[in-house]
Motif scaffolding. Structure first.
Motif, short mmCIF file in Angstrom:
data_model
loop_
_atom_site.label_atom_id
_atom_site.label_comp_id
_atom_site.label_asym_id
_atom_site.label_seq_id
_atom_site.Cartn_x
_atom_site.Cartn_y
_atom_site.Cartn_z
N THR A 42 -41.92 -5.55 -20.19
CA THR A 42 -40.65 -6.28 -20.16
C THR A 42 -40.45 -6.86 -18.75
O THR A 42 -40.52 -6.12 -17.76
CB THR A 42 -39.50 -5.32 -20.50
OG1 THR A 42 -39.70 -4.84 -21.83
CG2 THR A 42 -38.15 -6.02 -20.43
N ARG A 161 -39.96 -6.09 -29.28
CA ARG A 161 -40.40 -5.47 -28.02
C ARG A 161 -39.43 -5.77 -26.88
O ARG A 161 -39.45 -5.08 -25.85
CB ARG A 161 -41.83 -5.92 -27.67
CG ARG A 161 -42.88 -5.51 -28.72
CD ARG A 161 -44.28 -5.82 -28.21
NE ARG A 161 -44.35 -7.16 -27.66
CZ ARG A 161 -45.17 -8.13 -28.05
NH1 ARG A 161 -46.06 -7.91 -29.02
NH2 ARG A 161 -45.13 -9.30 -27.48
N TYR A 164 -36.25 -3.22 -25.42
CA TYR A 164 -36.37 -2.13 -24.46
C TYR A 164 -36.90 -2.63 -23.13
O TYR A 164 -37.64 -3.62 -23.08
CB TYR A 164 -37.30 -1.03 -25.00
CG TYR A 164 -36.82 -0.45 -26.30
CD1 TYR A 164 -35.85 0.56 -26.30
CD2 TYR A 164 -37.28 -0.94 -27.50
CE1 TYR A 164 -35.38 1.08 -27.50
CE2 TYR A 164 -36.81 -0.42 -28.71
CZ TYR A 164 -35.86 0.58 -28.69
OH TYR A 164 -35.38 1.09 -29.87
N VAL A 168 -43.48 -1.26 -23.58
CA VAL A 168 -42.98 -1.09 -24.95
C VAL A 168 -44.10 -1.32 -25.96
O VAL A 168 -44.85 -2.30 -25.86
CB VAL A 168 -41.85 -2.11 -25.23
CG1 VAL A 168 -41.26 -1.90 -26.63
CG2 VAL A 168 -40.76 -2.02 -24.17
N ARG A 184 -40.95 0.93 -29.59
CA ARG A 184 -40.64 2.18 -28.88
C ARG A 184 -41.00 2.03 -27.41
O ARG A 184 -42.03 1.45 -27.08
CB ARG A 184 -41.49 3.34 -29.44
CG ARG A 184 -41.15 3.73 -30.85
CD ARG A 184 -40.00 4.74 -30.88
NE ARG A 184 -39.62 5.06 -32.24
CZ ARG A 184 -38.56 4.53 -32.88
NH1 ARG A 184 -37.77 3.66 -32.28
NH2 ARG A 184 -38.29 4.87 -34.12
N GLN A 185 -40.19 2.59 -26.54
CA GLN A 185 -40.52 2.53 -25.11
C GLN A 185 -41.62 3.54 -24.78
O GLN A 185 -41.53 4.70 -25.14
CB GLN A 185 -39.27 2.82 -24.28
CG GLN A 185 -39.50 2.55 -22.81
CD GLN A 185 -38.24 2.79 -21.99
OE1 GLN A 185 -37.74 3.90 -21.90
NE2 GLN A 185 -37.73 1.73 -21.38
#
Ligand code: 2P0
Length: 400
Positions: A42, A161, A164, A168, A184-185
């Motif tokens: 991210t 994605r 978070y 991720v 999910r992180q």
């Protein structure tokens, strides 16, 4: 009228993500279920973000959406899927709730305005940030808690994605209804503070083959894509998670480059072939390999999505030297002072040995500018009502 039928407005921001294990291909077009899992970083919203205001009011007679100031066709299937999914979740929340705490808002129409602070459709994952922001903002305005992967994913696969921060993974899932196809992180944004990201913008033009159509063509025709999804990606997901957990830049960088190259190879293996890289993209690839060879280790790593812009990962102790190498190989046009935007980069002199190792004819102006950024957090809600993109009448405020 306004006082009788007030609107409830919420404004949120969401980040861009860049995949280091790429998503390419769906097993279900309607539910947006992928043929392989993927993993992304991210990027920080100080440099790249989508901002969205959603407002609901009894006074609105239809759902309306504006993107970067221009009204969109709200009948688009992806938008309809997001709106439908969030209202479905809101009804579910209400039916399990005691009934009194939620606003009487489910039947209300919604107005949405969204802006990006970077070029749309230039290969900078604008749809991911945009749909993540839409899902997050709608959830806030309708009072929906919990898992939003499906809402974002129905807008654009990679958008789940962007829900978070940090690192991720999007688990492809197995169920036909997609309930286990969720983001999910893997690690939070604070996990690897030395990691830096440079976006090398080579073209702001609209890309030629959209991702959705490109994926469909690859799924239909590329044997390499099938092999990749079944036999390569599962191992790469596990290895990438290890590299991130251990902050192993050598492993992370090598795998990132290989996965980008394999994604573009599947594009060329598609028939008719799809080509997202430009001559400048290939020059950047060459530059990175020359730079790493000179240092005898993987100090920088590139990745490219469905467009010619490069995203380069490196560590904070290498940023200055690599940017100097980019300047050397791609001398900026006259506006040299605007060449690097975002986090500061210090000017350094390149050694003669490195200049010789780069071994390229300079290509002036082919890298237009660099966005210097880092790993960042997930979506945020903004508290200041002055930041709403919609006015009290529910229409976009004039751009200032
Ligand atoms: C990714 N890309 O993992 C890959 C790598 C581009 C190359 O996800 O059809 O806009 O909306 O699900 O999410 C771009 O595809 O496609 C993408 P849809 P999306 O980031």
């Amino acid at each position: 009228m306004a006082s009788e039928k007030p609107l409830v407005a919420v404004t949120c921001t969401a980040p861009v993500n860049i995949a280091v294990v790429k998503y390419w291909g769906k097993r279900d077009e309607d539910l947006v279920l992928p043929i392989n899992s993927s993993l992304s970083v991210t990027l920080h919203q100080d440099q790249l973000k989508a901002t969205t205001t959603a407002a609901i009011s009894e006074a609105f007679t239809e759902d309306r959406v504006w993107l970067n100031g221009s009204e969109q066709d709200v009948g688009q299937p992806r938008l309809q899927a997001c709106l439908g999914e969030i209202r479905h979740l809101a009804r579910k929340c209400r039916s399990t709730d005691d009934g009194d705490s939620l606003p009487l808002s489910l039947g209300y129409k919604v107005h949405v305005a969204s802006v990006n602070n970077f070029p749309t459709a230039a290969g900078l994952a604008s749809s991911a940030a945009g749909y993540a922001c839409l899902a997050y903002t709608l959830a806030r305005v309708y009072g929906v808690e919990g898992e939003l992967s499906e809402v974002a994913r129905r807008g654009s696969g990679s958008a789940c994605r962007s829900l978070y921060g940090g690192f991720v993974e999007w688990q492809m899932g197995e169920r036909p209804d997609g309930k286990d196809s969720v983001a999910r992180q893997v690690a939070p944004e604070s996990h690897w503070p030395e990691l830096r990201v440079l976006v090398l913008v080579v073209s702001a033009e609209k890309k030629q083959t959209g991702s959705t159509a490109g994926m469909q063509a690859s799924v239909a025709t590329s044997a390499l894509l099938k092999f990749r999804a079944e036999s390569v990606v599962p191992g790469r997901m596990a290895e990438m998670v290890r590299c991130i957990r251990e902050r192993d830049f050598q492993g992370f960088g090598l795998l990132t480059m290989k996965d980008s190259n394999q994604f573009h190879a599947t594009c060329l293996d598609t028939f008719p072939p799809i080509s997202y890289l430009s001559d400048t993209s290939r020059r950047i690839i060459h530059l990175v390999h020359c730079f790493n060879a000179h240092h005898g280790q993987t100090k920088v790593a590139y990745t490219f999505d469905a467009g010619p812009n490069a995203v380069v990962f490196t560590l904070d102790n290498t940023v200055d030297e690599f940017v100097a190498a980019v300047r050397h190989s791609f001398p900026p046009d006259s506006k040299g002072d605007k060449f690097v935007k975002g986090l500061p980069v210090r000017p350094v002199l390149l050694s003669d040995e490195l200049k010789a190792a780069l071994a390229m004819e300079p290509a002036p102006g082919s890298v237009r500018y660099i966005i210097s950024t880092q790993v960042g957090p997930g979506p945020q809600m903004l508290d200041d009502p002055h930041l709403h993109l919609l006015g009290p009448d529910g229409l976009p405020k004039p751009a200032t």
